[in-house]
Design an enzyme around this catalytic site. Structure first.
Site, PDB file in Angstrom:
ATOM      1  N   CYS A 126     -20.680  -3.197  30.811  1.00 32.12           N
ATOM      2  CA  CYS A 126     -21.925  -2.490  31.151  1.00 32.12           C
ATOM      3  C   CYS A 126     -23.123  -3.076  30.399  1.00 32.12           C
ATOM      4  O   CYS A 126     -24.261  -2.638  30.583  1.00 32.12           O
ATOM      5  CB  CYS A 126     -21.781  -0.995  30.866  1.00 32.12           C
ATOM      6  SG  CYS A 126     -21.833  -0.556  29.124  1.00 32.12           S
ATOM      7  N   SER A 186      -0.798   8.749   0.654  1.00 37.46           N
ATOM      8  CA  SER A 186      -1.150   9.492  -0.558  1.00 37.46           C
ATOM      9  C   SER A 186      -1.610  10.905  -0.223  1.00 37.46           C
ATOM     10  O   SER A 186      -1.819  11.713  -1.120  1.00 37.46           O
ATOM     11  CB  SER A 186      -2.256   8.753  -1.317  1.00 37.46           C
ATOM     12  OG  SER A 186      -3.407   8.676  -0.500  1.00 37.46           O
ATOM     13  N   ALA A 224       9.300   1.498   1.512  1.00 37.64           N
ATOM     14  CA  ALA A 224       9.553   1.986   2.874  1.00 37.64           C
ATOM     15  C   ALA A 224      10.716   1.251   3.551  1.00 37.64           C
ATOM     16  O   ALA A 224      11.632   1.878   4.078  1.00 37.64           O
ATOM     17  CB  ALA A 224       8.276   1.825   3.698  1.00 37.64           C
ATOM     18  N   GLU A 270       5.935   6.334  -5.192  1.00 35.12           N
ATOM     19  CA  GLU A 270       5.640   7.248  -6.301  1.00 35.12           C
ATOM     20  C   GLU A 270       5.247   8.635  -5.807  1.00 35.12           C
ATOM     21  O   GLU A 270       4.852   8.795  -4.645  1.00 35.12           O
ATOM     22  CB  GLU A 270       4.533   6.677  -7.192  1.00 35.12           C
ATOM     23  CG  GLU A 270       3.313   6.225  -6.454  1.00 35.12           C
ATOM     24  CD  GLU A 270       2.408   5.371  -7.332  1.00 35.12           C
ATOM     25  OE1 GLU A 270       1.252   5.775  -7.517  1.00 35.12           O
ATOM     26  OE2 GLU A 270       2.867   4.323  -7.813  1.00 35.12           O
ATOM     27  N   ASN A 321      -2.571   4.108  10.011  1.00 35.57           N
ATOM     28  CA  ASN A 321      -2.906   2.693   9.866  1.00 35.57           C
ATOM     29  C   ASN A 321      -3.629   2.161  11.099  1.00 35.57           C
ATOM     30  O   ASN A 321      -3.417   2.631  12.209  1.00 35.57           O
ATOM     31  CB  ASN A 321      -1.638   1.876   9.605  1.00 35.57           C
ATOM     32  CG  ASN A 321      -1.011   2.229   8.272  1.00 35.57           C
ATOM     33  OD1 ASN A 321      -1.687   2.787   7.420  1.00 35.57           O
ATOM     34  ND2 ASN A 321       0.253   1.923   8.096  1.00 35.57           N
ATOM     35  N   CYS A 324     -19.748  -5.004  26.187  1.00 37.45           N
ATOM     36  CA  CYS A 324     -19.020  -4.312  27.253  1.00 37.45           C
ATOM     37  C   CYS A 324     -19.470  -4.855  28.608  1.00 37.45           C
ATOM     38  O   CYS A 324     -20.551  -5.452  28.717  1.00 37.45           O
ATOM     39  CB  CYS A 324     -19.334  -2.824  27.148  1.00 37.45           C
ATOM     40  SG  CYS A 324     -18.463  -1.827  28.338  1.00 37.45           S
ATOM     41  N   HIS A 361      -6.483   6.900  13.276  1.00 36.25           N
ATOM     42  CA  HIS A 361      -7.740   6.334  12.764  1.00 36.25           C
ATOM     43  C   HIS A 361      -8.200   5.109  13.539  1.00 36.25           C
ATOM     44  O   HIS A 361      -8.996   4.321  13.031  1.00 36.25           O
ATOM     45  CB  HIS A 361      -7.582   6.024  11.269  1.00 36.25           C
ATOM     46  CG  HIS A 361      -7.371   7.250  10.440  1.00 36.25           C
ATOM     47  ND1 HIS A 361      -6.818   7.246   9.186  1.00 36.25           N
ATOM     48  CD2 HIS A 361      -7.633   8.558  10.715  1.00 36.25           C
ATOM     49  CE1 HIS A 361      -6.756   8.485   8.714  1.00 36.25           C
ATOM     50  NE2 HIS A 361      -7.228   9.291   9.627  1.00 36.25           N
ATOM     51  N   CYS A 391     -16.952   1.033  23.796  1.00 41.47           N
ATOM     52  CA  CYS A 391     -18.360   1.120  24.175  1.00 41.47           C
ATOM     53  C   CYS A 391     -18.812   2.569  24.051  1.00 41.47           C
ATOM     54  O   CYS A 391     -18.216   3.457  24.659  1.00 41.47           O
ATOM     55  CB  CYS A 391     -18.523   0.637  25.616  1.00 41.47           C
ATOM     56  SG  CYS A 391     -20.220   0.785  26.196  1.00 41.47           S
ATOM     57  N   ASN A 415       8.133   7.311  -0.452  1.00 39.84           N
ATOM     58  CA  ASN A 415       6.971   6.776  -1.168  1.00 39.84           C
ATOM     59  C   ASN A 415       7.474   6.171  -2.476  1.00 39.84           C
ATOM     60  O   ASN A 415       8.438   6.671  -3.061  1.00 39.84           O
ATOM     61  CB  ASN A 415       5.959   7.902  -1.457  1.00 39.84           C
ATOM     62  CG  ASN A 415       4.571   7.381  -1.764  1.00 39.84           C
ATOM     63  OD1 ASN A 415       4.404   6.500  -2.605  1.00 39.84           O
ATOM     64  ND2 ASN A 415       3.568   7.910  -1.090  1.00 39.84           N
TER      65      ASN A 415
HETATM   66  P1  NAD Z   1      -3.310   5.255   0.487  1.00 37.56           P
HETATM   67  O1  NAD Z   1      -3.728   3.848   0.191  1.00 37.56           O
HETATM   68  O2  NAD Z   1      -4.207   6.355   0.072  1.00 37.56           O
HETATM   69  O3  NAD Z   1      -1.864   5.525  -0.172  1.00 37.56           O
HETATM   70  C1  NAD Z   1      -0.809   4.609  -0.016  1.00 37.56           C
HETATM   71  C2  NAD Z   1       0.471   5.299  -0.445  1.00 37.56           C
HETATM   72  O4  NAD Z   1       1.559   4.414  -0.192  1.00 37.56           O
HETATM   73  C3  NAD Z   1       0.506   5.649  -1.934  1.00 37.56           C
HETATM   74  O5  NAD Z   1       0.944   6.977  -2.074  1.00 37.56           O
HETATM   75  C4  NAD Z   1       1.530   4.649  -2.511  1.00 37.56           C
HETATM   76  O6  NAD Z   1       2.262   5.237  -3.579  1.00 37.56           O
HETATM   77  C5  NAD Z   1       2.420   4.403  -1.313  1.00 37.56           C
HETATM   78  N1  NAD Z   1       3.089   3.102  -1.277  1.00 37.56           N
HETATM   79  C6  NAD Z   1       2.633   1.898  -1.695  1.00 37.56           C
HETATM   80  N2  NAD Z   1       3.517   0.926  -1.412  1.00 37.56           N
HETATM   81  C7  NAD Z   1       4.566   1.530  -0.786  1.00 37.56           C
HETATM   82  C8  NAD Z   1       5.784   1.051  -0.230  1.00 37.56           C
HETATM   83  N3  NAD Z   1       6.114  -0.257  -0.263  1.00 37.56           N
HETATM   84  N4  NAD Z   1       6.626   1.939   0.340  1.00 37.56           N
HETATM   85  C9  NAD Z   1       6.324   3.271   0.366  1.00 37.56           C
HETATM   86  N5  NAD Z   1       5.175   3.775  -0.149  1.00 37.56           N
HETATM   87  C10 NAD Z   1       4.296   2.918  -0.703  1.00 37.56           C
HETATM   88  O7  NAD Z   1      -2.978   5.282   2.056  1.00 37.56           O
HETATM   89  P2  NAD Z   1      -3.171   6.422   3.142  1.00 37.56           P
HETATM   90  O8  NAD Z   1      -2.647   7.710   2.638  1.00 37.56           O
HETATM   91  O9  NAD Z   1      -2.639   5.860   4.415  1.00 37.56           O
HETATM   92  O10 NAD Z   1      -4.748   6.571   3.285  1.00 37.56           O
HETATM   93  C11 NAD Z   1      -5.550   5.412   3.413  1.00 37.56           C
HETATM   94  C12 NAD Z   1      -6.499   5.443   4.600  1.00 37.56           C
HETATM   95  O11 NAD Z   1      -7.042   4.142   4.758  1.00 37.56           O
HETATM   96  C13 NAD Z   1      -5.815   5.761   5.900  1.00 37.56           C
HETATM   97  O12 NAD Z   1      -6.614   6.669   6.530  1.00 37.56           O
HETATM   98  C14 NAD Z   1      -5.799   4.464   6.704  1.00 37.56           C
HETATM   99  O13 NAD Z   1      -6.440   4.637   7.953  1.00 37.56           O
HETATM  100  C15 NAD Z   1      -6.647   3.499   5.962  1.00 37.56           C
HETATM  101  N6  NAD Z   1      -5.931   2.244   5.655  1.00 37.56           N
HETATM  102  C16 NAD Z   1      -5.205   1.592   6.593  1.00 37.56           C
HETATM  103  C17 NAD Z   1      -4.548   0.435   6.261  1.00 37.56           C
HETATM  104  C18 NAD Z   1      -3.721  -0.277   7.306  1.00 37.56           C
HETATM  105  O14 NAD Z   1      -3.994  -0.151   8.482  1.00 37.56           O
HETATM  106  N7  NAD Z   1      -2.697  -1.004   6.889  1.00 37.56           N
HETATM  107  C19 NAD Z   1      -4.609  -0.089   4.982  1.00 37.56           C
HETATM  108  C20 NAD Z   1      -5.371   0.595   4.069  1.00 37.56           C
HETATM  109  C21 NAD Z   1      -6.013   1.767   4.403  1.00 37.56           C
END
Ligand code: NAD
Length: 237
Positions: free
Chosen positions: A142, A181, A223, A207, A96, A140, A113, A121, A205
């Site tokens: 610079c 996911s 979660a 699902e 995230n 920046c 990420h 920069c 998760n």
């Molecule tokens: P994804 O969106 O691909 O998958 C989310 C997963 O979370 C799913 O499997 C879903 O079933 C599960 N989920 C949904 N609600 C939930 C809950 N309340 N409790 C537990 N599980 C739950 O996410 P990903 O695999 O992190 O990949 C997405 C990419 O996009 C990442 O690389 C990330 O950097 C970026 N991203 C970041 C954010 C953020 O910073 N919050 C948000 C969206 C995407």
């Protein structure tokens, strides 16, 4: 789901994805309500878009920060930060970019990420971080333009960060994946890397997905709820 005593493990890795923040109201990128249904990533989240129209890209990230600031870390984020403070054998590795773990008090979070709250920069390598304001510095010291320090589409992960994360994984004996996911690489390979290091794998998760079969235990639920069930008691002891 087994009862987990954090003290029974040498190194616990908590690996979080967008689902960890979904309960806080931070939109996911894919799936229903996902950001990429509303915005075209090619126009907002890649280096080429930034070079073509930096104002548009910066404005998009400004809007994202504003949306995230309106969300608050949930109980699960706080449980993790309390565990981290009480037991020193826990590392959080997140996909995230929203800074929610830090806002809940977690330190040393490995952000694979990047972060919405950091700009860097490309010229001198400096980066600037601000977890409180929606408006980050644009230039920046610079004189070069700063860009959001986020791994956009087409970017590679920061090699030092990846190396640090993989180093921790080598010594990990319990790996807890929350709300991912498992579709975004190389992060999607982390559970298997932990398994190869001999770790027990737990998935939290709402699902199942294509990667669920590699976990030793899968907990279906939100979660925050599952973390409370699994670790709530240990925080009271
Ligand atoms: P994804 O969106 O691909 O998958 C989310 C997963 O979370 C799913 O499997 C879903 O079933 C599960 N989920 C949904 N609600 C939930 C809950 N309340 N409790 C537990 N599980 C739950 O996410 P990903 O695999 O992190 O990949 C997405 C990419 O996009 C990442 O690389 C990330 O950097 C970026 N991203 C970041 C954010 C953020 O910073 N919050 C948000 C969206 C995407």
């Amino acid at each position: 789901m087994p009862e987990i005593s954090p003290a029974d493990y040498d190194r616990i890795v908590v690996f979080t994805g967008a689902g960890m923040s979904a309960e806080s109201g931070v939109p996911t990128y894919r799936g229903s309500g996902g950001i990429w249904h509303e915005y075209d990533w090619e126009a907002f989240a890649c280096q080429q878009a930034f070079e073509t129209n930096p104002h548009k890209v910066l404005a998009f990230h400004h809007v994202r920060r504003k949306a995230v600031l309106q969300c608050k870390p949930h109980a699960g984020h706080f449980i993790l930060s309390q565990l981290e403070n009480k037991y020193k054998n826990i590392n959080i590795i997140t996909q995230n970019i929203d800074g929610m773990h830090q806002r809940a008090g977690s330190g040393d979070v490995i952000e694979l990420h990047g972060s919405l709250w950091r700009a860097r920069c490309e010229q001198c390598g400096k980066s600037m971080e601000d977890y409180t304001g929606v408006q980050l510095e644009k230039s920046c010291v610079c004189g070069y333009d700063l860009r959001p320090a986020i791994v956009w589409f087409g970017d590679s992960l920061d090699e030092n960060i990846l190396e640090e994360a993989l180093g921790i994984m080598e010594n990990c004996d319990l790996f807890i994946s929350i709300g991912t996911s498992g579709q975004v690489w190389p992060a999607a390979g982390f559970p298997m890397a932990a398994k190869q290091s001999g770790a027990i794998l737990i998935e939290i998760n709402t699902e199942a997905n294509e990667t669920s079969h590699i976990y030793d235990h899968s907990c279906r639920g939100k979660a925050g709820d599952v973390l409370m069930q699994v670790f709530g008691l240990w925080l009271e002891r």
